[in-house]
Design a protein around this motif. Structure first.
Motif, mmCIF file in Angstrom:
data_model
loop_
_atom_site.group_PDB
_atom_site.id
_atom_site.type_symbol
_atom_site.label_atom_id
_atom_site.label_comp_id
_atom_site.label_asym_id
_atom_site.label_seq_id
_atom_site.Cartn_x
_atom_site.Cartn_y
_atom_site.Cartn_z
ATOM 1 N N ARG A 56 24.532 -74.163 43.503
ATOM 2 C CA ARG A 56 23.720 -73.494 42.499
ATOM 3 C C ARG A 56 22.353 -73.154 43.058
ATOM 4 O O ARG A 56 21.816 -73.864 43.898
ATOM 5 N N LYS A 57 21.798 -72.090 42.551
ATOM 6 C CA LYS A 57 20.451 -71.704 42.937
ATOM 7 C C LYS A 57 19.477 -72.719 42.333
ATOM 8 O O LYS A 57 19.580 -73.047 41.149
ATOM 9 N N ARG A 59 16.448 -74.228 40.432
ATOM 10 C CA ARG A 59 15.608 -73.686 39.377
ATOM 11 C C ARG A 59 14.141 -74.008 39.666
ATOM 12 O O ARG A 59 13.837 -75.103 40.139
ATOM 13 N N HIS A 109 32.346 -65.275 38.409
ATOM 14 C CA HIS A 109 32.246 -66.159 39.568
ATOM 15 C C HIS A 109 33.319 -65.856 40.613
ATOM 16 O O HIS A 109 33.079 -65.988 41.815
ATOM 17 N N SER A 114 27.463 -59.474 38.729
ATOM 18 C CA SER A 114 26.148 -59.687 38.114
ATOM 19 C C SER A 114 26.311 -59.949 36.629
ATOM 20 O O SER A 114 27.217 -59.407 35.989
ATOM 21 N N ASP A 115 25.403 -60.746 36.092
ATOM 22 C CA ASP A 115 25.402 -61.038 34.663
ATOM 23 C C ASP A 115 24.024 -61.521 34.271
ATOM 24 O O ASP A 115 23.228 -61.935 35.120
ATOM 25 N N ARG A 116 23.758 -61.510 32.987
ATOM 26 C CA ARG A 116 22.502 -62.044 32.489
ATOM 27 C C ARG A 116 22.611 -63.566 32.429
ATOM 28 O O ARG A 116 23.628 -64.112 32.019
ATOM 29 N N ILE A 117 21.528 -64.227 32.840
ATOM 30 C CA ILE A 117 21.515 -65.688 32.832
ATOM 31 C C ILE A 117 21.531 -66.210 31.406
ATOM 32 O O ILE A 117 22.222 -67.162 31.084
ATOM 33 N N GLN A 123 18.759 -60.530 35.036
ATOM 34 C CA GLN A 123 20.063 -60.283 35.645
ATOM 35 C C GLN A 123 20.152 -61.088 36.947
ATOM 36 O O GLN A 123 19.178 -61.182 37.686
ATOM 37 N N TYR A 124 21.318 -61.674 37.215
ATOM 38 C CA TYR A 124 21.509 -62.442 38.439
ATOM 39 C C TYR A 124 22.875 -62.107 39.019
ATOM 40 O O TYR A 124 23.866 -62.024 38.287
ATOM 41 N N TYR A 126 25.801 -63.476 40.937
ATOM 42 C CA TYR A 126 26.358 -64.774 41.297
ATOM 43 C C TYR A 126 27.110 -64.681 42.617
ATOM 44 O O TYR A 126 27.757 -63.666 42.890
#
Length: 152
Positions: A56-57, A59, A109, A114-117, A123-124, A126
């Motif tokens: 995971r990125k 935070r 995944h 891409s999707d909104r967190i 937008q991120y 994944y």
């Protein structure tokens, strides 16, 4: 030709020799074992090629966050539950996939989309974490189960 097409052409020829009831039974056994192996591999946080999922990125720490509150548990714990990861079989074929609203999360995944967190959030993109795929052990298991059903 991708690996799914190659497996389908090889297994399709063997399955065509069976009666519809025997074909359904063989596909049910394969589906059961394949979902079990997929669940185990997802729990181990591994891609089908054996590499680990990308972490995971991290935070950023905010002033209001409590220290140490970032979720460190394994990813996709609920996705691998039987109510979400399902196998459907009939005399024509076998389908293994995710059911319900979690199918969207799994697709994002699986393919690194891409999707909104959060709703209205940033937008991120994944990283691709392959949830469903064939390992070498899965291919051997499918071969062994097919041969068991063809030559009793």
């Amino acid at each position: 030709m991708d690996e799914l097409s190659a497996l389908e052409s090889w297994a399709g020829a063997l399955l065509s020799q069976l009666s519809p009831a025997a074909r359904r039974a063989a596909l049910r056994d394969i589906g059961r074992e394949l979902t079990r192996s997929q669940r185990t591999r997802i729990a181990q946080q591994r891609n089908p090629d054996g590499s680990a999922y990308e972490k995971r990125k991290p935070r950023p720490k905010h002033l209001r966050d409590k220290a140490g509150r970032i979720k460190r548990a394994a990813m996709f714990a609920k996705l691998r539950q039987a109510r979400f990861l399902r196998a459907e079989t009939d005399a024509q074929g076998l389908a293994i996939g995710f059911a319900g609203r979690v199918a969207r999360v799994a697709r994002i995944h699986q393919f690194g989309e891409s999707d909104r967190i959060a709703p209205g959030g940033p937008q991120y993109t994944y990283p691709a974490r392959v949830l469903l795929g064939f390992t070498d052990a899965d291919r051997e298991m499918i071969r062994d189960l097919l041969l068991k059903h063809i030559a009793p």
